[in-house]
Scaffold this motif. Structure first.
Motif, PDB file in Angstrom:
ATOM      1  N   LEU A  69      19.877  40.425 -26.873  1.00 37.95           N
ATOM      2  CA  LEU A  69      19.693  41.452 -27.894  1.00 37.95           C
ATOM      3  C   LEU A  69      19.655  40.859 -29.291  1.00 37.95           C
ATOM      4  O   LEU A  69      18.780  41.191 -30.100  1.00 37.95           O
ATOM      5  N   ILE A  70      20.575  39.956 -29.586  1.00 36.42           N
ATOM      6  CA  ILE A  70      20.614  39.413 -30.950  1.00 36.42           C
ATOM      7  C   ILE A  70      19.402  38.518 -31.214  1.00 36.42           C
ATOM      8  O   ILE A  70      18.880  38.481 -32.330  1.00 36.42           O
ATOM      9  N   VAL A  71      18.914  37.821 -30.197  1.00 38.34           N
ATOM     10  CA  VAL A  71      17.699  37.021 -30.371  1.00 38.34           C
ATOM     11  C   VAL A  71      16.515  37.934 -30.673  1.00 38.34           C
ATOM     12  O   VAL A  71      15.693  37.644 -31.555  1.00 38.34           O
ATOM     13  N   SER A  72      16.407  39.046 -29.951  1.00 36.03           N
ATOM     14  CA  SER A  72      15.289  39.968 -30.188  1.00 36.03           C
ATOM     15  C   SER A  72      15.345  40.556 -31.587  1.00 36.03           C
ATOM     16  O   SER A  72      14.306  40.714 -32.247  1.00 36.03           O
ATOM     17  N   LEU A  73      16.541  40.866 -32.075  1.00 33.88           N
ATOM     18  CA  LEU A  73      16.675  41.411 -33.427  1.00 33.88           C
ATOM     19  C   LEU A  73      16.309  40.371 -34.482  1.00 33.88           C
ATOM     20  O   LEU A  73      15.585  40.663 -35.444  1.00 33.88           O
ATOM     21  N   ARG A  74      16.788  39.154 -34.302  1.00 35.04           N
ATOM     22  CA  ARG A  74      16.477  38.106 -35.278  1.00 35.04           C
ATOM     23  C   ARG A  74      14.999  37.753 -35.259  1.00 35.04           C
ATOM     24  O   ARG A  74      14.401  37.524 -36.315  1.00 35.04           O
TER      25      ARG A  74
ATOM     26  N   ARG B  41      15.011  41.672 -38.034  1.00 38.77           N
ATOM     27  CA  ARG B  41      15.911  42.815 -38.288  1.00 38.77           C
ATOM     28  C   ARG B  41      17.319  42.260 -38.486  1.00 38.77           C
ATOM     29  O   ARG B  41      18.234  42.470 -37.711  1.00 38.77           O
ATOM     30  N   PHE B  42      17.464  41.502 -39.583  1.00 39.42           N
ATOM     31  CA  PHE B  42      18.689  40.733 -39.800  1.00 39.42           C
ATOM     32  C   PHE B  42      19.905  41.620 -40.046  1.00 39.42           C
ATOM     33  O   PHE B  42      21.009  41.283 -39.623  1.00 39.42           O
ATOM     34  N   ASP B  43      19.729  42.745 -40.730  1.00 35.95           N
ATOM     35  CA  ASP B  43      20.867  43.646 -40.970  1.00 35.95           C
ATOM     36  C   ASP B  43      21.410  44.185 -39.651  1.00 35.95           C
ATOM     37  O   ASP B  43      22.632  44.257 -39.454  1.00 35.95           O
ATOM     38  N   GLU B  44      20.513  44.553 -38.734  1.00 40.31           N
ATOM     39  CA  GLU B  44      20.952  45.050 -37.430  1.00 40.31           C
ATOM     40  C   GLU B  44      21.622  43.937 -36.620  1.00 40.31           C
ATOM     41  O   GLU B  44      22.607  44.188 -35.909  1.00 40.31           O
ATOM     42  N   ALA B  45      21.086  42.727 -36.743  1.00 40.44           N
ATOM     43  CA  ALA B  45      21.701  41.601 -36.032  1.00 40.44           C
ATOM     44  C   ALA B  45      23.109  41.340 -36.553  1.00 40.44           C
ATOM     45  O   ALA B  45      24.034  41.080 -35.770  1.00 40.44           O
ATOM     46  N   ARG B  46      23.275  41.400 -37.879  1.00 44.80           N
ATOM     47  CA  ARG B  46      24.618  41.192 -38.439  1.00 44.80           C
ATOM     48  C   ARG B  46      25.566  42.312 -38.021  1.00 44.80           C
ATOM     49  O   ARG B  46      26.745  42.069 -37.754  1.00 44.80           O
ATOM     50  N   GLU B  47      25.073  43.537 -37.974  1.00 42.84           N
ATOM     51  CA  GLU B  47      25.919  44.654 -37.551  1.00 42.84           C
ATOM     52  C   GLU B  47      26.342  44.489 -36.094  1.00 42.84           C
ATOM     53  O   GLU B  47      27.491  44.757 -35.729  1.00 42.84           O
TER      54      GLU B  47
END
Length: 251
Positions: free
Chosen positions: A53-58, A62-68
Motif C-alpha cells: 500500500l505505501i509503495v503504491s501511494l508513493r 500521494r505523499f501526504d496519504e503515505a505519511r498518514e
C-alpha cells in the motif's frame, strides 16, 4: 565501485575482489524494497500488505496519504518509532560493515544514518563526506547524502549545505557522490516514473573543474546510466542491490 547496497550483504564481501580498493557511495540500509515488498525494515514491522500500500501511494506521488498511513501504523505498533528503527538499522549495519573489504572508502546515502557509522567503521574502512583522498595516484572527492524531498529520508540536507560540501572538494580527478548531477536523463527513474533530486552544485562543479569521472547512484533504474558532460564521464553505479555487481574503474 558500488552504490545503493540496500541490505545486499551476500554480494558485498566479494565486491572488492581483485581491486586495489572498494568505493561505496551509500544507501546501505534497506527500509523498503520497491521490487520485492517483503524485504526491509518496513515489511518486517508492518507486513507485506502495508508495504504494498505505501509503495503504491508513493509511486502515485500521494505523499501526504503515505505519511498518514505511516503515522497510523506507528501509532498501532507497541514500540517507540525511533528505537525500533535504530535497532533494525544497527542489525543491518553490523552485517554490512563486517562484509566491507579492506580498504573501503565510503560516503553516506540519503537513507543512511551518519551518526551510527563511527560505531561500525572498523580500521580499513574510511568514511568521507565533503572530503578528498588520494587512491592510486588519483584524487577522489566524496559528497554524501541527498537533498530535501517529500520522502523525508534520514540524511537529506539543504541545497546550500550540500553546495558547500561540493565547493570544499576543489579540483578532483574523480567526483564521487550519492546523488547524480542535476541532468534530467540522469535523474529520471523509469520504474518509479519520477525525477529524483539531482544536484545543481555537482553539475556546476563538473563544468567548472572538469573531473575525469563523476560517479554516483541513487537513481535505481535511470533513463540514461552513463553520459558525457564535456570532458567528464558521468556513470550511475547504483545497481548493486539488484545485480550484486560492482562497476570497475581502472587506469
Amino acid at each position: 565501485m558500488i552504490s545503493d547496497v540496500h541490505g545486499n550483504a551476500a554480494d558485498l564481501a566479494a565486491a572488492g575482489n581483485g581491486a586495489d580498493a572498494l568505493i561505496c557511495l551509500g544507501d546501505l540500509v534497506l527500509f523498503l524494497d520497491y521490487a520485492d515488498h517483503s524485504r526491509g525494515i518496513f515489511p518486517d514491522l508492518f507486513g507485506v500488505e502495508n508495504a504494498d500500500l505505501i509503495v503504491s501511494l508513493r509511486t502515485a506521488r500521494r505523499f501526504d496519504e503515505a505519511r498518514e498511513l505511516g503515522r497510523r501504523l506507528w501509532a498501532e505498533l507497541d514500540a517507540d518509532r525511533d528505537t525500533a528503527i535504530e535497532q533494525a538499522v544497527r542489525r543491518q549495519y553490523a552485517e554490512l560493515f563486517a562484509a566491507f573489504p579492506t580498504p573501503t572508502y565510503a560516503t553516506y546515502g540519503n537513507v543512511d544514518i551518519p551518526t551510527l557509522w563511527p560505531e561500525y567503521a572498523r580500521p580499513g574502512v574510511t568514511v568521507l563526506d565533503g572530503e578528498r583522498v588520494e587512491i592510486g595516484g588519483r584524487v577522489f572527492g566524496f559528497v554524501g547524502g541527498g537533498l530535501r524531498t517529500p520522502m523525508r529520508t534520514p540524511y537529506e540536507i539543504s541545497d546550500e549545505e550540500y553546495a558547500a560540501k561540493v565547493e570544499a572538494l576543489g579540483d578532483v580527478d574523480v567526483l564521487c557522490s550519492h546523488i547524480p548531477p542535476e541532468v534530467p536523463e540522469l535523474t529520471y527513474d523509469t520504474v518509479a516514473r519520477r525525477f529524483e533530486r539531482g544536484s545543481g552544485a555537482l553539475l556546476a562543479a563538473i563544468h567548472r573543474t572538469r573531473p575525469r569521472y563523476a560517479l554516483f547512484g541513487h537513481v535505481h533504474q535511470p533513463l540514461v546510466p552513463r553520459m558525457r558532460i564535456g570532458a567528464t564521464e558521468c556513470v550511475n553505479v547504483g545497481h548493486f542491490a539488484s545485480s550484486g555487481r560492482p562497476w570497475t574503474l581502472s587506469w
